[in-house]
Design a protein around this motif. Structure first.
Motif, PDB file in Angstrom:
ATOM      1  N   GLU A  77       0.832  -1.206   0.000  1.00  0.00           N
ATOM      2  CA  GLU A  77       0.000   0.000   0.000  1.00  0.00           C
ATOM      3  C   GLU A  77       0.869   1.260   0.000  1.00  0.00           C
ATOM      4  OE1 GLU A  77      -3.385   2.152   2.780  1.00  0.00           O
ATOM      5  OE2 GLU A  77      -2.925   0.035   3.106  1.00  0.00           O
ATOM      6  N   GLN A  78       1.938   1.267   0.794  1.00  0.00           N
ATOM      7  CA  GLN A  78       2.835   2.417   0.840  1.00  0.00           C
ATOM      8  C   GLN A  78       3.547   2.609  -0.500  1.00  0.00           C
ATOM      9  OE1 GLN A  78       4.985   0.965   4.264  1.00  0.00           O
ATOM     10  NE2 GLN A  78       4.080   2.530   5.611  1.00  0.00           N
ATOM     11  N   ILE A  79       3.973   1.517  -1.110  1.00  0.00           N
ATOM     12  CA  ILE A  79       4.635   1.598  -2.415  1.00  0.00           C
ATOM     13  C   ILE A  79       3.675   2.147  -3.461  1.00  0.00           C
ATOM     14  CG2 ILE A  79       5.670   0.224  -4.274  1.00  0.00           C
ATOM     15  CD1 ILE A  79       6.782  -1.621  -2.005  1.00  0.00           C
ATOM     16  N   LEU A  80       2.434   1.689  -3.442  1.00  0.00           N
ATOM     17  CA  LEU A  80       1.428   2.200  -4.377  1.00  0.00           C
ATOM     18  C   LEU A  80       1.214   3.697  -4.171  1.00  0.00           C
ATOM     19  CD1 LEU A  80      -0.635   1.644  -6.584  1.00  0.00           C
ATOM     20  CD2 LEU A  80      -2.277   1.049  -4.783  1.00  0.00           C
ATOM     21  N   HIS A  81       1.204   4.127  -2.927  1.00  0.00           N
ATOM     22  CA  HIS A  81       1.044   5.555  -2.629  1.00  0.00           C
ATOM     23  C   HIS A  81       2.202   6.361  -3.219  1.00  0.00           C
ATOM     24  CE1 HIS A  81      -0.385   9.059  -0.477  1.00  0.00           C
ATOM     25  NE2 HIS A  81       0.810   9.211   0.074  1.00  0.00           N
ATOM     26  N   ILE A  82       3.414   5.873  -3.049  1.00  0.00           N
ATOM     27  CA  ILE A  82       4.586   6.548  -3.621  1.00  0.00           C
ATOM     28  C   ILE A  82       4.487   6.585  -5.140  1.00  0.00           C
ATOM     29  CG2 ILE A  82       7.090   6.379  -3.960  1.00  0.00           C
ATOM     30  CD1 ILE A  82       7.201   5.262  -1.054  1.00  0.00           C
ATOM     31  N   GLN A  83       4.080   5.480  -5.743  1.00  0.00           N
ATOM     32  CA  GLN A  83       3.938   5.431  -7.200  1.00  0.00           C
ATOM     33  C   GLN A  83       2.917   6.456  -7.684  1.00  0.00           C
ATOM     34  OE1 GLN A  83       5.791   3.550  -9.495  1.00  0.00           O
ATOM     35  NE2 GLN A  83       4.830   5.085 -10.780  1.00  0.00           N
ATOM     36  N   ASN A  84       1.832   6.619  -6.949  1.00  0.00           N
ATOM     37  CA  ASN A  84       0.826   7.621  -7.307  1.00  0.00           C
ATOM     38  C   ASN A  84       1.391   9.034  -7.226  1.00  0.00           C
ATOM     39  OD1 ASN A  84      -1.226   5.805  -7.914  1.00  0.00           O
ATOM     40  ND2 ASN A  84      -1.938   5.721  -5.798  1.00  0.00           N
ATOM     41  N   ILE A  85       2.196   9.290  -6.219  1.00  0.00           N
ATOM     42  CA  ILE A  85       2.836  10.612  -6.098  1.00  0.00           C
ATOM     43  C   ILE A  85       3.753  10.862  -7.280  1.00  0.00           C
ATOM     44  CG2 ILE A  85       4.501  11.972  -4.743  1.00  0.00           C
ATOM     45  CD1 ILE A  85       3.303  10.576  -2.224  1.00  0.00           C
ATOM     46  N   VAL A  86       4.556   9.860  -7.637  1.00  0.00           N
ATOM     47  CA  VAL A  86       5.456   9.992  -8.783  1.00  0.00           C
ATOM     48  C   VAL A  86       4.661  10.253 -10.063  1.00  0.00           C
ATOM     49  CG1 VAL A  86       7.124   8.760 -10.235  1.00  0.00           C
ATOM     50  CG2 VAL A  86       7.314   8.635  -7.739  1.00  0.00           C
ATOM     51  N   ASN A  87       3.596   9.526 -10.259  1.00  0.00           N
ATOM     52  CA  ASN A  87       2.757   9.727 -11.445  1.00  0.00           C
ATOM     53  C   ASN A  87       2.174  11.123 -11.497  1.00  0.00           C
ATOM     54  OD1 ASN A  87       3.277   7.108 -12.299  1.00  0.00           O
ATOM     55  ND2 ASN A  87       1.393   6.278 -11.422  1.00  0.00           N
ATOM     56  N   ASP A  88       1.738  11.640 -10.347  1.00  0.00           N
ATOM     57  CA  ASP A  88       1.200  13.013 -10.288  1.00  0.00           C
ATOM     58  C   ASP A  88       2.277  14.032 -10.646  1.00  0.00           C
ATOM     59  OD1 ASP A  88      -1.325  12.136  -9.582  1.00  0.00           O
ATOM     60  OD2 ASP A  88      -1.092  12.580  -7.438  1.00  0.00           O
ATOM     61  N   ILE A  89       3.479  13.833 -10.169  1.00  0.00           N
ATOM     62  CA  ILE A  89       4.582  14.763 -10.456  1.00  0.00           C
ATOM     63  C   ILE A  89       4.900  14.768 -11.941  1.00  0.00           C
ATOM     64  CG2 ILE A  89       7.049  15.173 -10.101  1.00  0.00           C
ATOM     65  CD1 ILE A  89       6.592  14.169  -7.192  1.00  0.00           C
ATOM     66  N   ARG A  90       4.824  13.615 -12.582  1.00  0.00           N
ATOM     67  CA  ARG A  90       5.160  13.502 -14.012  1.00  0.00           C
ATOM     68  C   ARG A  90       4.144  14.192 -14.909  1.00  0.00           C
ATOM     69  NH1 ARG A  90       7.153   7.283 -13.848  1.00  0.00           N
ATOM     70  NH2 ARG A  90       9.321   7.740 -13.354  1.00  0.00           N
ATOM     71  N   LYS A  91       2.936  14.400 -14.424  1.00  0.00           N
ATOM     72  CA  LYS A  91       1.869  15.018 -15.240  1.00  0.00           C
ATOM     73  C   LYS A  91       2.145  16.456 -15.559  1.00  0.00           C
ATOM     74  CE  LYS A  91      -1.780  11.956 -13.725  1.00  0.00           C
ATOM     75  NZ  LYS A  91      -3.035  11.839 -12.994  1.00  0.00           N
TER      76      LYS A  91
END
Length: 91
Positions: A77-91
């Motif tokens: 769950e924590q890894i998924l949260h980090i991945q979501n943050i990274v995806n948001d930054i890339r947008k």
């Protein structure tokens, strides 16, 4: 390339040369010399620097542009949260 990456990583952590030197048990002058390209660290010190920044020696030396994030010990769950943050930054 090394001197650019070490300075970039140090400043991204928000620490100055004195604080970084303390982590490695070296002087501010030593850090300054590395960052200015005047001298290179020993292999043993390179390993310590990689450990502090959690990056590979290949990345520090400019042999690779891959910069990874160590997620050891985190839950899925924590890894998924980090991945979501990274995806948001890339947008």
């Amino acid at each position: 390339m090394f001197f650019e990456r070490i300075k970039e990583l140090r400043t991204s952590l928000g620490i100055n040369q004195v604080e970084f030197g303390r982590k490695l048990h070296v002087t501010k002058q030593c850090i300054s010399n590395w960052e200015n390209g005047n001298i290179q660290p020993s292999i043993d010190m390179l390993i310590k620097i990689c450990s502090v920044f959690h990056v590979s020696a290949d990345y520090l030396l400019g042999l690779s542009n891959d910069c990874t994030l160590d997620v050891t010990g985190l839950t899925a769950e924590q890894i998924l949260h980090i991945q979501n943050i990274v995806n948001d930054i890339r947008k």
